[in-house]
Design a protein around this motif. Structure first.
Motif, PDB file in Angstrom:
ATOM      1  N   LYS A  92       0.815  -1.213   0.000  1.00 26.94           N
ATOM      2  CA  LYS A  92       0.000   0.000   0.000  1.00 26.94           C
ATOM      3  C   LYS A  92       0.849   1.264   0.000  1.00 26.94           C
ATOM      4  CE  LYS A  92      -3.760  -2.246   2.443  1.00 26.94           C
ATOM      5  NZ  LYS A  92      -4.584  -2.258   3.657  1.00 26.94           N
ATOM      6  N   GLY A  93       2.184   1.089  -0.012  1.00 33.36           N
ATOM      7  CA  GLY A  93       3.068   2.249  -0.042  1.00 33.36           C
ATOM      8  C   GLY A  93       3.459   2.779   1.322  1.00 33.36           C
ATOM      9  N   ASN A  94       3.085   2.079   2.398  1.00 32.91           N
ATOM     10  CA  ASN A  94       3.460   2.506   3.750  1.00 32.91           C
ATOM     11  C   ASN A  94       4.883   2.053   4.064  1.00 32.91           C
ATOM     12  OD1 ASN A  94       0.879   3.544   4.171  1.00 32.91           O
ATOM     13  ND2 ASN A  94       0.124   1.540   4.851  1.00 32.91           N
ATOM     14  N   GLN A  95       5.596   2.873   4.796  1.00 28.47           N
ATOM     15  CA  GLN A  95       6.956   2.531   5.174  1.00 28.47           C
ATOM     16  C   GLN A  95       6.932   1.592   6.382  1.00 28.47           C
ATOM     17  OE1 GLN A  95       9.421   5.945   5.803  1.00 28.47           O
ATOM     18  NE2 GLN A  95      11.298   4.757   5.738  1.00 28.47           N
ATOM     19  N   MET A  96       7.657   0.469   6.283  1.00 25.90           N
ATOM     20  CA  MET A  96       7.703  -0.509   7.368  1.00 25.90           C
ATOM     21  C   MET A  96       9.149  -0.691   7.829  1.00 25.90           C
ATOM     22  SD  MET A  96       5.204  -3.517   5.885  1.00 25.90           S
ATOM     23  CE  MET A  96       6.379  -3.948   4.609  1.00 25.90           C
ATOM     24  N   THR A  97       9.328  -0.860   9.142  1.00 24.12           N
ATOM     25  CA  THR A  97      10.650  -1.122   9.699  1.00 24.12           C
ATOM     26  C   THR A  97      10.993  -2.588   9.501  1.00 24.12           C
ATOM     27  OG1 THR A  97      10.302   0.578  11.362  1.00 24.12           O
ATOM     28  CG2 THR A  97      12.046  -1.011  11.800  1.00 24.12           C
ATOM     29  N   VAL A  98      12.207  -2.853   9.043  1.00 22.33           N
ATOM     30  CA  VAL A  98      12.706  -4.225   8.876  1.00 22.33           C
ATOM     31  C   VAL A  98      13.633  -4.512  10.048  1.00 22.33           C
ATOM     32  CG1 VAL A  98      14.063  -5.771   7.412  1.00 22.33           C
ATOM     33  CG2 VAL A  98      12.532  -4.095   6.370  1.00 22.33           C
ATOM     34  N   TYR A  99      13.392  -5.641  10.727  1.00 23.66           N
ATOM     35  CA  TYR A  99      14.187  -6.024  11.885  1.00 23.66           C
ATOM     36  C   TYR A  99      15.119  -7.169  11.531  1.00 23.66           C
ATOM     37  CZ  TYR A  99      11.103  -3.137  14.687  1.00 23.66           C
ATOM     38  OH  TYR A  99      10.406  -2.077  15.199  1.00 23.66           O
ATOM     39  N   GLY A 100      16.260  -7.197  12.213  1.00 26.72           N
ATOM     40  CA  GLY A 100      17.235  -8.262  12.041  1.00 26.72           C
ATOM     41  C   GLY A 100      17.998  -8.463  13.332  1.00 26.72           C
ATOM     42  N   PRO A 101      18.805  -9.510  13.399  1.00 33.83           N
ATOM     43  CA  PRO A 101      19.571  -9.760  14.623  1.00 33.83           C
ATOM     44  C   PRO A 101      20.656  -8.709  14.820  1.00 33.83           C
ATOM     45  CG  PRO A 101      20.179 -11.319  12.916  1.00 33.83           C
ATOM     46  CD  PRO A 101      19.043 -10.521  12.371  1.00 33.83           C
TER      47      PRO A 101
END
Length: 201
Positions: A92-101
């Motif tokens: 939908k074009g929303n910015q999402m945070t990507v998590y990692g170790p």
């Protein structure tokens, strides 16, 4: 299925990810154990080691709610073992945070000073880098040996063509029963262990 927009931002583990050395007597150890006490949190942490992802994708993969994922990510982030590694756009074009170790691996130690913990973390990083270099060099030795000896080295079940003259029985015997790259790797490992033993004395 993710959209082409969501694949624009690369997903990578944090570039400064290094081993986390945690003293069991420290308050940090309690937070860490508490953060990993739930099965969902452990599955989430394990999944993030496979590939960093946003909470919505993690929720879908673990068959749980996004709210539950946010709750556990918050606890894991507070414990210092998960961090934001970037952002990506949703369908939908929303910015999402990507998590990692944030750290890989996690090592628990008995009571130790900060200098001892830092030293252990540095040694673990050095060993991991050394083994990676040894493995790559062993692969190069294997490829070079195969090219120098005229093609693929035969296994014990195919002794017809080793590319070695009949007069050199020792070399023929070694090539029959072991790959040069493997021999190089094992020899390097012995040297690493001897150096570690000598340094510990």
């Amino acid at each position: 299925m993710s959209s082409p927009l969501s694949r624009l931002a690369p997903r990578t583990r944090a570039p400064d990810a290094s081993p986390a050395v945690v003293d069991v007597a420290d308050d940090t150890a309690g937070e860490l154990v508490d953060a990993l006490s739930s099965e969902t949190a452990r599955l989430l942490f394990s999944r993030l080691h496979e590939d960093p992802a946003p909470p919505s994708e993690l929720a879908r993969d673990l068959d749980t709610s996004v709210q539950n994922v946010h709750y556990h990510l918050s606890k894991l982030e507070t414990a210092g073992i998960v961090e934001s590694v970037g952002t990506e756009l949703s369908e939908k074009g929303n910015q999402m945070t990507v998590y990692g170790p944030a750290a890989d691996p996690i090592v628990f130690v008995g009571t130790a000073s900060a200098a001892e913990r830092d030293g252990l973390s540095e040694r673990l990083s050095d060993w991991a880098a050394g083994l990676a270099v040894l493995a790559l060099t062993s692969l190069a030795v294997q490829v070079a040996a195969e090219r120098l000896l005229g093609g693929a080295i035969a296994s014990p079940f195919e002794p017809a063509s080793l590319g070695v003259a009949d007069g050199n029985a020792l070399l023929r015997g070694v090539l029959l029963f072991a790959e040069p790259g493997l021999l190089f790797f094992l020899g390097g490992l012995v040297v690493f262990l001897a150096v570690a033993f000598a340094q510990s004395r």
